[in-house]
Design a protein around this motif. Structure first.
Motif, PDB file in Angstrom:
ATOM      1  N   LYS A 526      -7.287  -2.349   6.097  1.00  0.00           N
ATOM      2  CA  LYS A 526      -7.884  -1.016   6.170  1.00  0.00           C
ATOM      3  C   LYS A 526      -8.413  -0.775   7.585  1.00  0.00           C
ATOM      4  O   LYS A 526      -9.362  -1.426   8.013  1.00  0.00           O
ATOM      5  N   PRO A 552       2.848   1.357   6.118  1.00  0.00           N
ATOM      6  CA  PRO A 552       1.822   1.296   5.062  1.00  0.00           C
ATOM      7  C   PRO A 552       1.710  -0.067   4.405  1.00  0.00           C
ATOM      8  O   PRO A 552       0.730  -0.328   3.703  1.00  0.00           O
ATOM      9  N   GLU A 556      -3.561   0.431   6.298  1.00  0.00           N
ATOM     10  CA  GLU A 556      -3.939   1.651   5.579  1.00  0.00           C
ATOM     11  C   GLU A 556      -4.878   2.431   6.497  1.00  0.00           C
ATOM     12  O   GLU A 556      -5.968   1.962   6.824  1.00  0.00           O
ATOM     13  N   HIS A 558      -7.434   5.242   7.812  1.00  0.00           N
ATOM     14  CA  HIS A 558      -8.500   6.165   7.446  1.00  0.00           C
ATOM     15  C   HIS A 558      -8.969   6.882   8.704  1.00  0.00           C
ATOM     16  O   HIS A 558      -9.204   6.245   9.734  1.00  0.00           O
ATOM     17  N   ASP A 589      -3.392   7.945   5.402  1.00  0.00           N
ATOM     18  CA  ASP A 589      -3.703   7.695   3.997  1.00  0.00           C
ATOM     19  C   ASP A 589      -4.970   8.419   3.550  1.00  0.00           C
ATOM     20  O   ASP A 589      -5.049   8.936   2.442  1.00  0.00           O
ATOM     21  N   ARG A 590      -5.975   8.425   4.396  1.00  0.00           N
ATOM     22  CA  ARG A 590      -7.250   9.063   4.065  1.00  0.00           C
ATOM     23  C   ARG A 590      -7.735   9.857   5.279  1.00  0.00           C
ATOM     24  O   ARG A 590      -7.775   9.339   6.391  1.00  0.00           O
ATOM     25  N   ARG A 972       6.745   6.127   5.293  1.00  0.00           N
ATOM     26  CA  ARG A 972       5.280   6.180   5.351  1.00  0.00           C
ATOM     27  C   ARG A 972       4.738   7.272   4.439  1.00  0.00           C
ATOM     28  O   ARG A 972       3.769   7.067   3.715  1.00  0.00           O
ATOM     29  N   LYS A 975       4.727   6.362   0.831  1.00  0.00           N
ATOM     30  CA  LYS A 975       3.811   5.296   0.442  1.00  0.00           C
ATOM     31  C   LYS A 975       2.345   5.668   0.614  1.00  0.00           C
ATOM     32  O   LYS A 975       1.461   4.822   0.434  1.00  0.00           O
ATOM     33  N   LYS A 976       2.072   6.902   1.003  1.00  0.00           N
ATOM     34  CA  LYS A 976       0.677   7.315   1.145  1.00  0.00           C
ATOM     35  C   LYS A 976      -0.054   7.134  -0.180  1.00  0.00           C
ATOM     36  O   LYS A 976       0.463   7.468  -1.245  1.00  0.00           O
ATOM     37  N   VAL A 977      -1.282   6.627  -0.102  1.00  0.00           N
ATOM     38  CA  VAL A 977      -2.050   6.392  -1.326  1.00  0.00           C
ATOM     39  C   VAL A 977      -2.338   7.705  -2.037  1.00  0.00           C
ATOM     40  O   VAL A 977      -2.171   7.855  -3.221  1.00  0.00           O
ATOM     41  N   TYR A 981      -7.415  13.736   0.118  1.00  0.00           N
ATOM     42  CA  TYR A 981      -8.458  12.844  -0.363  1.00  0.00           C
ATOM     43  C   TYR A 981      -9.710  13.638  -0.715  1.00  0.00           C
ATOM     44  O   TYR A 981     -10.190  14.437   0.073  1.00  0.00           O
TER      45      TYR A 981
END
Length: 999
Positions: A526, A552, A556, A558, A589-590, A972, A975-977, A981
């Motif tokens: 992360k 990813p 990850e 942020h 991802d975030r 990518r 595979k993003k969470v 967000y």
């Protein structure tokens, strides 16, 4: 610019000199009076000479001569008065229209009240409406009378009362052709001028928009609201009107119409000049990411006061500070600086310095910094040399007095200073903990542009150390000077975080071994990026593309953005629809919008810690004072913390573990200038996305010729010699001289603070040795252009060189700015010791070679040196200093074949696509960067002693193919969470404790 001491100035100066400001002003006027006496003496001598000649004339001749002299005098005086009256009128009109307040997009006719409406309702409306005084029903009487009274009040500068009378004249003007009574557009124009005179342009637009909505003229209201948002995107009145309009469209049945009318009147009253306030006192709205609740923050920026400081000249400033203390002078100078009145601020800082007998050191160094910005170097640079001696002496003395190094420090002392596991930050101090009693007077960002000798380069590290040591304490200080205690659990304990993450890693490894599930090995590191600059800033221009290519499975990503997004109108009209922040948000991802924590570094540290961030990358450094998340990194919200990209010098902080660089920019022999360990990346440490941004056009090997000499300038058309930096007479050729063509165009598009007398002298020699060459600079700031012309004239004692130096305005759109280098420049002359960073990358991708000095040791002085090495253009690096720098530039201008070969090689690196050249290969950069991050994290988990890390590519790595880049970007995104967000985090009881793992 700010007072950096943690101690009040009065406590610092026990032996303050008692000289007063009045004495300095007296000396100032004595100096001027002395000059006047000399002039008067010369004038007297001339008069006596004339009288001796006149004695030879007859009495009649003398009388005629006197009559002629008087006639000429009176005619000249009359002409001068007429001319000054004309200029004043033009300035008044220009000052009004420069506001862009009255233009084709804003109508000058306003529909009046419906005079046939029910009289009782009209009276009721007037009584309830304090901004609309009692209005009569006979426009031929009340209208002209109100207009005349408004004009009289305007002349008396009573703009608030004038606006009321003029608005009345506008409202009662009858429909139809009534120009013989009076022209409503004239009344409206004068009404708007009242707001212009009070420097409340946006308030005026909001007032008229609100009035339009109240009277049912929604189209007019929308037009004025649009104008208001363009000029003040964060104006609370405009934002409130925008919300009201949105709610009105959603409320088709009109159930909330009464409430909206009350809100409209409130907005209108707040914007009214005649309501007893000088500015809107409404609140802006920000969302707290912890709770999702709305937070109110004061908006009032006091535009009137800001404008006064912008226009305050030196004479008026001296009058303001008469009989004031040095500290009070300092405070005024700070306000002037914040208003971007650099010239006056420099004088007031200098006076504060002198009146304190140079004991108020921040005032002295701030004056130096502002003089550097304005290129006020003194006669032939002698003043600049004295300024640099002052900087060195002050910083060295403060380091001796305030710097402390504690050997064999206790674990608690190491924790309080943010040292990590296995950390030996501060190479020259071994395991010691570095502390400062107060900051140096010189801010670290100032130090970037000061050309200190290589022997004194350690002073730049000292400035950063002191700032890092006091950063968290300064962030905790309240406006009244009190400093609340730091929470007992902060900074976070790196050893405890290490133990926690090791246990988590071991559990994960055990689970994978037991299940033998290869798919579940997807356990990325992360990585957080924190900055206030996730908008249209240079760092995002260079770096936003790299977020498209992080793997990813490895990291990850942020984002913690403490700054606001760009206004939609800016995105539409200036950026032509390109929104870098949105691109980042779509790729990572975030994306955490944490503006609510901009002034709450403790809350932000807890928020980041709650996300279990393992590596935190900081982008601001000390580059954005007042906007960055000051004090955050000192609280250790992540176990590993890295400095990257924006601030190209050591942070001086032992709570930063690594700095991203390369072996050319930061060779190992210079490690004593850094407190961080090096994360070496191959092929240059700078992230740059020129090669993959559709909006950034690559250069061409051949120029598109102009159709004719007088053709209007267009990007990408014409050679630099033809465009001649947009001057009709670039060589300053006189009428009686033969016309010559420009031979070569040198450029430098850096801020003036990056340049100094030695660099300017080098440029003068280059112009001298390359006949008919010209130099084009960016007027940044415009106030410094006069000082550059003055220095050149003093140095050369010739007007020829100034005629060949041209200044260009700032280009708002970054893509046009980059493309402009291709059309205008043959070669870029880099600054030393503060290289061009973004401007240099723009020039290189425009096919413009960059000549740079390579004899410096500062990180910011070696960026272009490293770039030329990677691009295969090392012959443009002047390792021998200024003389070699000049010789390389001269050869480029004289040796056409050599210049053509250099330029061709550079352009080919930009055009190379299959694979991309390593310098422009973003995906290759990201792969190396994430490899370094992964290595750092594994070393942390294993508890290894912190040391420099070099990322080495595998043998046979050829670079990125276009298909590979597209495939990585698509993978990518898949595979993003989460794509968006939700920032709302429910916390039962927000206490000063570390959030639980579940958060």
């Amino acid at each position: 610019v700010g007072r950096h001491s943690s101690v009040q100035p009065q406590q610092q100066r026990e032996t303050m000199a008692t000289a007063t400001t009045g004495a300095a002003i007296q000396c100032h006027w004595q100096y001027n009076f002395s000059n006047n006496i000399n002039i008067k003496t010369a004038m007297t001598a001339t008069t006596i000479s004339k009288q001796r000649r006149r004695t030879r004339r007859t009495t009649t001749t003398r009388r005629r001569a006197r009559f002629f002299d008087k006639t000429v005098f009176f005619l000249s005086a009359s002409f001068l008065l007429l001319f000054l009256s004309f200029v004043a009128t033009v300035i008044n009109i220009a000052d009004f229209h420069n506001v862009a307040f009255v233009n084709a997009q804003i109508p000058v006719a306003i529909e009046p009240f419906d005079l046939d409406e029910d009289e009782d309702e009209a009276d009721k409306d007037v009584d309830e409406d304090s901004s609309n005084p009692s209005i009569g029903t006979n426009p031929t009487i009340d209208g002209p009378k109100s207009l005349r009274e408004g004009a009289r009040l305007f002349e008396d500068q009573d703009y608030a009362a004038a606006s009321t009378q003029l608005w009345r004249a506008i409202l009662v003007h009858p429909e139809g052709d009534n120009e013989k009574i009076y022209r409503v557009d004239k009344a409206f124009e004068l009404f708007l001028k009242c707001y212009v005179a009070e420097h409340r342009v946006v308030d005026g637009l909001v007032f008229v928009a609100a009035e339009g909505y109240l009277r049912g003229q929604d189209d007019m209201g929308d037009m004025y609201l649009h104008q208001a948002l363009e000029r003040g995107s964060d104006h609370p009145g405009a934002l409130e009107l925008q919300r009201i309009r949105k709610e009105a469209k959603e409320d088709a049945e009109g159930t909330q119409q009464g409430e909206r009318l009350l809100r409209l009147r409130k907005v209108r009253d707040e914007a009214n000049l005649d309501n007893g306030s000088n500015a809107s006192n409404m609140k802006a709205h920000v969302i707290n990411p912890y709770t999702g609740e709305e937070i109110n923050t004061d908006y009032n920026k006091n535009k009137q006061r800001q404008h006064n400081y912008q226009r305050m000249d030196v004479k008026r400033a001296f009058h303001e500070i008469k009989d004031k203390s040095p500290e009070e002078m300092y405070d005024l100078a700070t306000l002037l600086f914040n208003a971007k009145n650099l010239k006056t601020a420099a004088h007031v800082f200098e006076l504060s310095c002198q009146q304190s007998d140079m004991k108020l050191a921040p005032a002295c160094v701030n004056a130096v910094y502002l003089r550097t910005n304005l290129c006020e170097w003194g006669y032939r640079g002698e003043g600049f040399e004295r300024d640099m001696i002052l900087i060195e002496e002050v910083t060295r003395a403060e380091a001796k007095a305030f710097r402390m190094v504690t050997k064999n420090a206790t674990e608690e002392l190491r924790r309080q200073n943010g040292l990590g596991v296995g950390s030996s930050n501060g190479v020259s101090d071994g395991e010691g903990v570095i502390q400062w009693k107060r900051s140096t007077s010189v801010h670290p960002h100032m130090m970037l542009g000061f050309p200190l000798s290589n022997e004194n380069a350690i002073l730049k590290r000292y400035a950063s150390e002191s700032m890092a040591s006091m950063d968290e304490l300064r962030a905790r200080a309240e406006d009244d000077g009190t400093i609340p205690p730091k929470p007992i659990d902060l900074p976070y304990n790196v050893s405890e975080m290490h133990a926690k993450f090791v246990q988590k890693h071991q559990r994960e490894e055990k689970r994978i071994a037991e299940t033998n599930d290869l798919i579940d090995r997807f356990n990325p590191v992360k990585v957080g990026f924190v900055a206030c600059s996730f908008n249209s800033k240079a760092v995002l221009y260079l770096s936003h593309d790299m977020f498209r290519y992080f793997n990813p499975e490895i990291v990850e990503i942020h984002i913690f953005s403490t700054g606001p997004p760009d206004h939609p109108h800016f995105i539409t009209h200036v950026m032509r629809g390109v929104d870098w922040r949105q691109r980042v948000e779509d790729a990572v991802d975030r994306f955490h919008d944490v503006r609510a924590f901009q002034n709450d570094h403790v809350g932000l540290a807890r928020y980041i810690r709650s996300k279990d961030i393992q590596i935190l990358v900081e982008w601001d450094g000390y580059a954005r004072q007042g906007e960055r998340a000051a004090g955050l990194m000192a609280l250790r919200p992540a176990p590993v913390q890295i400095l990257h990209q924006e601030f190209l010098m050591t942070s001086g902080a032992q709570y930063f573990d690594y700095i991203v660089t390369d072996k050319v920019t930061s060779p190992l022999e210079n490690e004593h200038l850094y407190t961080e360990k090096f994360l070496y990346l191959p092929h240059h440490f700078f992230s740059k996305g020129h090669g993959v941004q559709e909006e950034v056009l690559p250069p061409m090997l051949e120029y598109v010729p102009k159709k004719d000499r007088g053709a209007k300038f267009a990007l990408g058309v014409g050679t630099p010699q033809e465009n001649a930096c947009l001057s009709a007479n670039p060589l300053g050729i006189r009428n009686n001289e033969e016309r010559r063509e420009v031979s070569f165009v040198y450029c430098n598009f850096n801020k003036f603070l990056k340049n100094n007398p030695q660099t300017m002298q080098s440029w003068i020699r280059i112009l001298k040795e390359v006949p008919d060459s010209i130099l084009c600079l960016l007027e940044n700031p415009a106030e410094g252009t006069h000082n550059i012309h003055k220095f050149v004239a003093e140095t050369t004692r010739s007007a020829d060189y100034n005629n060949r130096i041209h200044f260009l305005p700032w280009e708002k759109n970054p893509f046009d700015h980059q493309r402009r280098s291709f059309s205008l420049c043959n070669a870029m002359l880099d600054s030393h010791p503060y290289n061009g960073h973004t401007t240099a990358q723009d020039a290189l991708y425009a096919g413009v070679p960059v000549v740079t000095r390579s004899d410096g040791v500062d990180m910011s002085s070696r960026v272009s040196t490293s770039a030329n090495v990677v691009l295969g253009l090392e012959e443009l690096n002047a390792y021998g200093g200024s003389r070699e720098y000049e010789d390389i530039a001269i050869r480029l201008g004289k040796d056409e074949s050599w210049f053509r070969s250099i330029r061709t090689k550079l352009v080919e690196t930009c055009l190379q696509k299959e694979p991309m050249h390593p310098y422009w290969d973003v995906m290759r950069y990201v792969e190396n960067f994430q490899t370094g991050l992964k290595t750092i994290w594994h070393n942390f988990l294993e508890g290894k002693a912190m040391d420099h890390i070099e990322v080495v590519e595998e043998d046979g790595h050829v670079g990125t193919m276009e298909a590979e880049a597209a495939k990585r970007e698509k993978y990518r995104r898949s595979k993003k969470v989460v794509s968006k967000y939700n920032l709302k985090v429910t916390i039962p009881d927000k206490k000063e404790v570390e959030p639980k793992d579940e958060l």
